[in-house]
Design an enzyme around this catalytic site. Structure first.
Site, PDB file in Angstrom:
ATOM      1  N   ASP A 288      19.973 -26.846  28.501  1.00 40.43           N
ATOM      2  CA  ASP A 288      20.885 -26.136  29.335  1.00 40.43           C
ATOM      3  C   ASP A 288      20.566 -25.688  30.602  1.00 40.43           C
ATOM      4  O   ASP A 288      19.287 -24.969  30.507  1.00 40.43           O
ATOM      5  CB  ASP A 288      21.615 -25.316  28.254  1.00 40.43           C
ATOM      6  CG  ASP A 288      22.973 -24.599  28.717  1.00 40.43           C
ATOM      7  OD1 ASP A 288      23.467 -25.246  29.575  1.00 40.43           O
ATOM      8  OD2 ASP A 288      23.489 -23.630  28.187  1.00 40.43           O
TER       9      ASP A 288
ATOM     10  N   HIS B 285      21.898 -32.048  37.086  1.00 42.05           N
ATOM     11  CA  HIS B 285      21.562 -32.934  36.140  1.00 42.05           C
ATOM     12  C   HIS B 285      20.499 -33.864  36.365  1.00 42.05           C
ATOM     13  O   HIS B 285      19.689 -34.440  35.500  1.00 42.05           O
ATOM     14  CB  HIS B 285      22.841 -33.597  35.741  1.00 42.05           C
ATOM     15  CG  HIS B 285      24.048 -32.888  35.244  1.00 42.05           C
ATOM     16  ND1 HIS B 285      23.947 -31.971  34.386  1.00 42.05           N
ATOM     17  CD2 HIS B 285      25.262 -32.703  35.688  1.00 42.05           C
ATOM     18  CE1 HIS B 285      24.799 -31.201  34.167  1.00 42.05           C
ATOM     19  NE2 HIS B 285      25.931 -31.588  34.905  1.00 42.05           N
TER      20      HIS B 285
ATOM     21  N   LEU C 176       6.001 -40.904  19.270  1.00 42.69           N
ATOM     22  CA  LEU C 176       7.217 -39.916  18.926  1.00 42.69           C
ATOM     23  C   LEU C 176       8.379 -40.566  18.645  1.00 42.69           C
ATOM     24  O   LEU C 176       8.490 -41.607  19.106  1.00 42.69           O
ATOM     25  CB  LEU C 176       7.310 -39.284  20.566  1.00 42.69           C
ATOM     26  CG  LEU C 176       8.310 -38.241  20.351  1.00 42.69           C
ATOM     27  CD1 LEU C 176       7.853 -36.653  19.777  1.00 42.69           C
ATOM     28  CD2 LEU C 176       8.680 -37.868  21.757  1.00 42.69           C
TER      29      LEU C 176
END
Ligand code: IPE
Ligand code: IPE
Ligand code: MG
Length: 240
Positions: A19, A36, A130
């Site tokens: 955020d 963004h 991962l």
């Protein structure tokens, strides 16, 4: 740093609410979309560092079921960013040996995005590094609702006896089936709410709320989050 890390309990699964992109851009007099874009660049860096630190699973909140209510230009831009990210993700996944999986209701996404998601999941399914989950059109309430519908359908088909519905059955029907629950949830930008992220799965997660805006979130910030996790005394309802 490696020695320092070796004495630490490393969370096996970190969930992140990325955020603060809009505020990052506003501070610089830039359009939200620039925030963004900058936030997108943070993603690869943090995944690499998390894996280096010993984290096995990372789940990122990229677009919520509520984010459709943003201005159309912003939604379109976020979808374009996801498109680009997914196009690059084949290479990224290969480079970092990452297994990528998307959670959320993908049926509402554009067909080309759905195709890219399927390609990435298929191509990366045997990678052993991962495990990255990206939440797109994801909402915890929506996920639980879809799980309930799947279970109801299986009851109707006679595959499940209602008496056998327990927490394991519910978990097996969530988008996160098979994944361990997050040990640590990080939300950047100082906001302290879940915004409909992983409602079921965070029942016992530790929460960490740094003020840093997502585009500024650095490797150092991630290691600080792991330090914070180390100060917690996890009890799961028991005593220590
Ligand atoms: C998070 O940044 C990114 C998404 C929700 C896609 P925001 O866009 O929410 O940034 P702020 O909260 O307005 O600063
Ligand atoms: C949550 O952030 C969603 C993502 C980070 C993808 P928002 O910024 O959309 O959440 P609210 O609206 O502030 O609760
Ligand atoms: Mg926000």
């Amino acid at each position: 740093m490696a020695e320092e890390l070796s004495n630490k309990a490393v969370p096996k699964h970190i969930a992140i609410i990325m955020d603060g992109n809009g505020r990052w851009a506003k501070k610089r007099g830039l359009p939200r979309t620039a925030g963004h874009k900058a936030g997108g660049k943070t993603v690869e860096k943090i995944c690499e560092e998390a894996y280096r630190a010993g984290v096995e699973y990372v789940t990122l909140y990229a677009f919520s079921t509520e984010n459709w209510s943003r201005p159309k230009e912003e939604v379109d831009m976020l979808m374009d960013l996801l498109r680009n990210y997914l196009s690059d993700s084949l290479n990224n996944a290969k480079k970092n040996n990452m297994r990528v999986r998307v959670i959320g209701d993908r049926s509402k996404l554009d067909p080309d995005i759905i195709k890219k998601i399927e390609e990435t999941e298929e191509a990366s399914k045997d990678y052993t590094g991962l495990r990255l989950q990206i939440a797109i059109n994801y909402g915890g309430k929506d996920e639980i609702t879809r799980a309930m519908k799947k279970i109801a359908e299986e009851v109707r088909e006679g595959k499940i006896d209602p008496a056998d519905i327990d927490q394991d059955v519910i978990e097996a029907h969530l988008d996160t089936a098979g994944l361990p629950a997050p040990d640590l949830l990080i939300r950047t930008s100082g906001e302290q709410r879940l915004s409909n992220f992983l409602l079921w799965q965070t029942a016992y997660s530790e929460f960490y709320f740094p003020d840093t805006l997502w585009p500024d979130f650095s490797k150092k910030d991630l290691l600080e989050a792991i330090d914070y996790y180390n100060t917690r005394d996890r009890r799961y309802g028991g005593v220590r």
